[in-house]
Design a protein around this motif. Structure first.
Motif, short mmCIF file in Angstrom:
data_model
loop_
_atom_site.label_atom_id
_atom_site.label_comp_id
_atom_site.label_asym_id
_atom_site.label_seq_id
_atom_site.Cartn_x
_atom_site.Cartn_y
_atom_site.Cartn_z
N VAL A 232 9.86 -7.20 -7.60
CA VAL A 232 8.80 -7.34 -8.32
C VAL A 232 8.52 -8.02 -7.83
CG1 VAL A 232 7.64 -7.24 -9.40
CG2 VAL A 232 10.06 -6.33 -10.14
N LEU A 233 8.30 -9.03 -7.31
CA LEU A 233 7.64 -10.47 -6.89
C LEU A 233 7.44 -10.18 -5.70
CD1 LEU A 233 6.58 -12.48 -7.46
CD2 LEU A 233 8.35 -14.14 -6.89
N ALA A 234 8.12 -9.78 -4.50
CA ALA A 234 7.83 -9.67 -3.08
C ALA A 234 7.21 -8.45 -2.99
CB ALA A 234 9.64 -9.33 -2.48
N ALA A 235 6.89 -7.49 -3.61
CA ALA A 235 6.13 -6.26 -3.66
C ALA A 235 5.04 -6.51 -3.83
CB ALA A 235 6.53 -5.21 -4.50
N VAL A 236 4.85 -7.72 -5.17
CA VAL A 236 3.42 -7.37 -4.95
C VAL A 236 2.83 -8.26 -4.61
CG1 VAL A 236 2.22 -9.01 -7.07
CG2 VAL A 236 4.21 -7.29 -8.09
N ARG A 237 3.73 -9.42 -3.87
CA ARG A 237 2.63 -10.10 -3.24
C ARG A 237 2.87 -9.49 -1.76
NH1 ARG A 237 6.44 -15.50 -3.62
NH2 ARG A 237 5.49 -16.44 -5.55
N ALA A 238 3.06 -8.45 -1.40
CA ALA A 238 2.80 -7.63 -0.51
C ALA A 238 2.28 -7.00 -0.46
CB ALA A 238 4.33 -6.75 0.39
N GLY A 239 1.19 -6.16 -1.91
CA GLY A 239 0.60 -4.92 -2.24
C GLY A 239 0.96 -4.23 -2.36
N ARG A 240 2.45 -3.87 -2.38
CA ARG A 240 3.36 -2.59 -2.32
C ARG A 240 4.12 -2.20 -3.38
NH1 ARG A 240 4.80 0.06 2.51
NH2 ARG A 240 5.81 1.02 0.87
N LEU A 241 2.71 -2.11 -4.47
CA LEU A 241 3.52 -1.43 -5.82
C LEU A 241 4.76 -0.19 -5.44
CD1 LEU A 241 0.70 -2.36 -8.37
CD2 LEU A 241 2.06 -4.21 -6.79
N ASP A 242 4.41 0.41 -5.14
CA ASP A 242 5.19 1.19 -4.93
C ASP A 242 6.37 1.34 -4.40
OD1 ASP A 242 4.09 1.20 -2.26
OD2 ASP A 242 4.80 2.02 -1.81
N ALA A 243 6.87 -0.31 -3.23
CA ALA A 243 8.00 -0.82 -3.32
C ALA A 243 8.92 -1.65 -3.96
CB ALA A 243 8.11 -1.42 -1.91
N GLY A 244 8.72 -1.74 -5.14
CA GLY A 244 9.15 -3.04 -6.12
C GLY A 244 10.07 -1.49 -6.83
N PRO A 245 10.63 -2.17 -7.43
CA PRO A 245 12.37 -1.50 -8.53
C PRO A 245 12.41 -0.73 -9.51
CG PRO A 245 12.33 -3.60 -8.42
CD PRO A 245 11.44 -3.70 -8.10
N TYR A 246 11.08 -0.70 -10.42
CA TYR A 246 10.26 -0.41 -11.31
C TYR A 246 9.06 1.30 -11.39
CZ TYR A 246 13.53 -4.78 -12.91
OH TYR A 246 14.46 -5.01 -13.27
N ASP A 247 9.30 2.24 -12.52
CA ASP A 247 8.27 2.76 -12.60
C ASP A 247 6.70 1.87 -12.23
OD1 ASP A 247 6.32 2.35 -15.43
OD2 ASP A 247 8.59 1.88 -15.13
N ALA A 248 5.75 3.01 -12.20
CA ALA A 248 4.45 2.53 -11.41
C ALA A 248 3.79 1.38 -12.58
CB ALA A 248 3.57 4.20 -11.50
N ALA A 249 3.72 2.16 -13.74
CA ALA A 249 3.27 1.30 -14.44
C ALA A 249 3.93 -0.26 -15.49
CB ALA A 249 3.09 2.59 -16.17
N THR A 250 5.05 -0.33 -14.92
CA THR A 250 5.08 -1.81 -15.10
C THR A 250 5.42 -2.40 -14.21
OG1 THR A 250 7.51 -0.46 -16.31
CG2 THR A 250 7.81 -3.06 -15.20
N MET A 251 5.24 -1.77 -13.28
CA MET A 251 5.29 -2.64 -12.04
C MET A 251 3.50 -3.34 -11.52
SD MET A 251 7.72 -3.08 -9.71
CE MET A 251 6.78 -3.69 -8.29
N ARG A 252 2.47 -2.26 -12.17
CA ARG A 252 0.76 -2.69 -11.87
C ARG A 252 0.95 -4.22 -13.60
NH1 ARG A 252 -0.82 3.31 -12.20
NH2 ARG A 252 -0.24 3.25 -14.33
N THR A 253 1.47 -3.89 -14.40
CA THR A 253 1.63 -4.91 -15.12
C THR A 253 1.97 -6.13 -15.14
OG1 THR A 253 1.92 -3.33 -17.53
CG2 THR A 253 2.51 -6.03 -18.00
N ALA A 254 3.60 -5.84 -14.18
CA ALA A 254 3.81 -6.99 -13.76
C ALA A 254 2.87 -7.86 -12.80
CB ALA A 254 5.00 -6.53 -12.52
N ALA A 255 1.94 -7.41 -12.05
CA ALA A 255 0.82 -7.83 -11.16
C ALA A 255 0.47 -8.64 -11.52
CB ALA A 255 1.07 -6.77 -10.29
N SER A 256 -0.40 -7.98 -12.60
CA SER A 256 -1.20 -8.60 -13.50
C SER A 256 -0.66 -10.16 -14.10
CB SER A 256 -1.13 -8.06 -14.71
OG SER A 256 0.00 -8.07 -15.75
N ARG A 257 0.79 -10.02 -13.82
CA ARG A 257 1.22 -11.58 -14.28
C ARG A 257 1.37 -12.24 -13.23
NH1 ARG A 257 -1.18 -12.45 -18.65
NH2 ARG A 257 0.21 -13.73 -19.18
#
Length: 261
Positions: A232-257
């Protein structure tokens, strides 16, 4: 919803409501309750379940300052309630907002009576505060309370119960640092630090690990969740939320934190 014994004198009660886990540790003439549910009615149900296992007086631990884990605490007074130092401050700061959000959610779902109970639940922060580590004697049993770092919140407390005399086994109550059956909840998370905190938890695990929600797991599960959080952290830092292991809504929330706090 009965308590299930996961080690000698160490019990877990998994609730239908929110798939929440509460814990019970029984010693000679004393017991320890881990988390107290969402309101005084749910707490009364938990108390009745405890009393079917043991008549002993209790001490209480709050794993973190989210309503589903601690809005029932007042029902267990005048017992001592342990928590991380930041947990008490967080509950005082956010408790009313949590209450309002949960009441609105329950009303929208048509659960008026549950909304009334949550609305009436007193905010009761821990009064025995842990900065790093505290060792409790629960009727001759050693229980260690550990603040391992920030993760699901900034004040998650882990409860470690030794299960044999030679240090080869333990049970860990992890609160929502570990989540089974659903993605971790990131709304109050410190994402950048959560994987390291889980690494410390993983290093401690020598037996069952009780997540805040879902089925009891083990060290391998904790390691796998840590790997997911790193992804998740790697996907957020790369700006590639679609590459994370969770659904899109969860990844957006993770990115906000994701930014350090």
């Amino acid at each position: 919803m009965t308590f299930r014994e996961v080690a000698d004198g160490v019990f877990v009660r998994r609730h239908r409501s929110l798939d929440l886990n509460c814990g019970l540790v029984v010693g000679e003439g004393a017991c320890l309750v881990v988390d107290t549910r969402s309101d005084l009615g749910e707490a009364a149900d938990l108390i009745a379940a405890v009393r079917r296992v043991t008549p002993h007086p209790w001490t209480v631990v709050t794993t973190h300052a989210h309503y589903d884990h601690c809005f029932g605490t007042a029902a267990f007074r005048p017992a001592t309630v342990w928590g991380a130092r930041g947990c008490a401050a967080a509950l005082r700061a956010t408790g009313e907002a949590q209450r309002a959000a949960r009441v609105a959610e329950l009303l929208a779902a048509g659960h008026a009576e549950a909304a009334r109970r949550v609305g009436a639940a007193p905010l009761d922060p821990p009064d025995a505060l842990v900065d790093d580590t505290a060792v409790l004697d629960v009727g001759g049993r050693e229980v260690v309370l550990r603040f391992l770092g920030r993760g699901h919140t900034d004040s998650d407390l882990v409860v470690e119960v030794e299960t044999d005399g030679d240090g080869d086994g333990n049970v860990l109550f992890a609160g929502d640092l570990v989540e089974e059956g659903a993605p971790p909840a990131f709304e109050d998370a410190v994402l950048a630090e959560w994987p390291a905190t889980l690494g410390r938890l993983h290093a401690l695990a020598r037996g069952p690990v009780v997540p805040g929600h879902g089925a009891v797991v083990d060290a391998a599960f904790v390691g796998a969740q840590r790997a997911d959080l790193l992804a998740v952290l790697a996907a957020v830092r790369a700006g590639r939320l679609d590459a994370g292991p969770y659904d899109a809504a969860t990844m957006r929330t993770a990115a906000s934190r994701a930014l350090p706090r």
